[in-house]
Enzyme design. Structure first.
Site, PDB file in Angstrom:
ATOM      1  N   ASP A  70      -7.999  -1.915   0.821  1.00 32.61           N
ATOM      2  CA  ASP A  70      -6.660  -1.786   1.384  1.00 32.61           C
ATOM      3  C   ASP A  70      -6.764  -1.284   2.823  1.00 32.61           C
ATOM      4  O   ASP A  70      -7.703  -0.596   3.200  1.00 32.61           O
ATOM      5  CB  ASP A  70      -5.766  -0.885   0.539  1.00 32.61           C
ATOM      6  N   GLU A 129       0.157   1.352   0.262  1.00 32.90           N
ATOM      7  CA  GLU A 129       0.993   2.548   0.156  1.00 32.90           C
ATOM      8  C   GLU A 129       2.470   2.200   0.003  1.00 32.90           C
ATOM      9  O   GLU A 129       3.286   3.059  -0.287  1.00 32.90           O
ATOM     10  CB  GLU A 129       0.801   3.434   1.396  1.00 32.90           C
TER      11      GLU A 129
END
EC number: 3.5.1.47
Length: 377
Positions: A70, A129
């Site tokens: 990520d 997130e």
């Protein structure tokens, strides 16, 4: 193989340019620039929004192995005091995604120069997130064409010592959901409360009631969390607030508990509407599926690490952490594991300071493991 010094330099470059979900333009360009410097004859690169798919073609492919990293940061003001502090005010890589990207680049570089039989797919995913990039990437045409047969990922663990990894077959990370509750009443002068519906009072009452859900509505042998992390209400000290907004998160270890918690939240909010003569709206925002490691491949990975590396592997308990990698594991066999980075401050903390030696540890471990898996034809 990249040296530790080069890995540290990459990590520090990325640490300085944190960007929030689907705004990772500088990050994407940095990654593309790095990839463009490497030999290209066996590489295929496809951009997807602010993310990237990079395929390393194998010499005799019979399957594809995926590795996901990520790439987004968090809206947190950094307080580390590093010389390489974030250049983006109000944003920070406070969850270690600068580590995740650097490790992926290190593994990728290894295989560009040292080919293996099977194809390898490196996924640089935006918006972990929030609002959630994994599920959308999974649904993309690119991933439909390049769907791995096995997928893996890691997440830094500040509380674990460097040189240690932790994982477990089955449930690793919880089901998660954001929670936003807006209350609207009637404002007015502080001297005339009887003519108003005070939403600060309503919000405080609701927060207290929400804490009873876990104590009285969830099986004590199960686990769940309801946290309200932010309340916004009011303007000045002598005006009764007309509106209030509660922002929080829900974490559960089962899908059934998540549904039960939400049903109870809705009942309590309806009661507040009646009791405080107000209107209320609930928004669950981004919802992440649990990270559920596939039993056999996770056991095999743990056995491999124990037998073929100097890294200490431990079986950990499940955590209330949320991760949208769970969507990928729902469709593709694989696993995620914790990487020890020995930081005195934890995830999402403005002073998170991971031990950079862990970069080399992870690159070496996963390069060896993926070589082993990709040559098992």
């Amino acid at each position: 193989m990249l040296s530790l010094e080069k890995l540290i330099n990459i990590r520090r470059d990325l640490h300085q340019i944190p960007e929030i979900g689907f705004q990772e333009h500088k990050t994407q360009q940095y990654l593309l620039n790095y990839i463009a410097q490497l030999p290209s004859e066996r590489i295929e690169v496809k951009k997807w929004r602010t993310g990237i798919f990079v395929k390393v073609n194998g010499t005799n492919p019979k399957k594809m192995i995926g590795y996901r990293a990520d790439i987004d940061g968090l809206p947190i003001t950094e307080e580390t005091g590093f010389e390489f502090v974030s250049e983006h005010d109000g944003n920070m890589h406070a969850c270690g995604h600068d580590f995740h990207m650097t490790i992926a680049l290190g593994i990728f570089t290894h295989f560009v120069h040292k080919p293996v039989n099977d194809d390898l797919l490196f996924i640089f995913q935006p918006a972990e997130e929030g609002p959630g990039g994994a599920e959308l990437m999974l649904q993309s045409e690119i991933m439909k064409d390049w769907k791995p047969d096995l997928i893996t990922a890691l997440h830094i663990a500040p509380e674990l010592p460097e040189g240690t990894i932790a994982t477990r077959p089955g449930l690793l990370f919880a089901n998660t959901s954001e929670l936003y509750i807006d209350l609207v009443g009637k404002g007015g002068h502080a001297a005339y409360p009887h003519t108003t519906q005070d939403m600060i009072v309503a919000a405080c009452s609701l927060v207290t009631q929400l804490q009873t859900i876990i104590a009285r509505n969830v099986d004590p042998l199960d686990s769940a969390v309801v946290t309200i992390g932010k309340i916004t209400s009011g303007t000045v000290q002598n005006i009764i607030a007309e509106k209030a907004r509660l922002e929080g998160t829900i974490r559960t270890l089962s899908v059934e508990s998540m549904q039960k918690v939400k049903e109870r939240i809705e009942a309590l909010v309806k009661g507040v509407e009646i009791g405080y003569s107000c209107r209320a709206e609930i928004d669950y925002g981004a919802m992440y599926h649990q990270v559920y490691n596939h039993e056999s491949v996770t056991r095999d990975f743990m056995k491999y690490v124990s037998s073929n590396s100097h890294v200490n592997v431990i079986e950990c308990k499940e955590a209330m952490t949320g991760e949208d990698f769970g969507y990928m594991l729902e469709e593709i066999p694989g696993f995620m594991f914790w990487l020890g980075v020995d930081s005195p401050f934890g995830l999402h903390h403005s002073k998170l300071a991971p031990n950079e030696q862990a970069l080399e540890t992870a690159v070496n471990l996963m390069s060896d493991y993926l070589t082993f898996k990709a040559n098992q034809n």
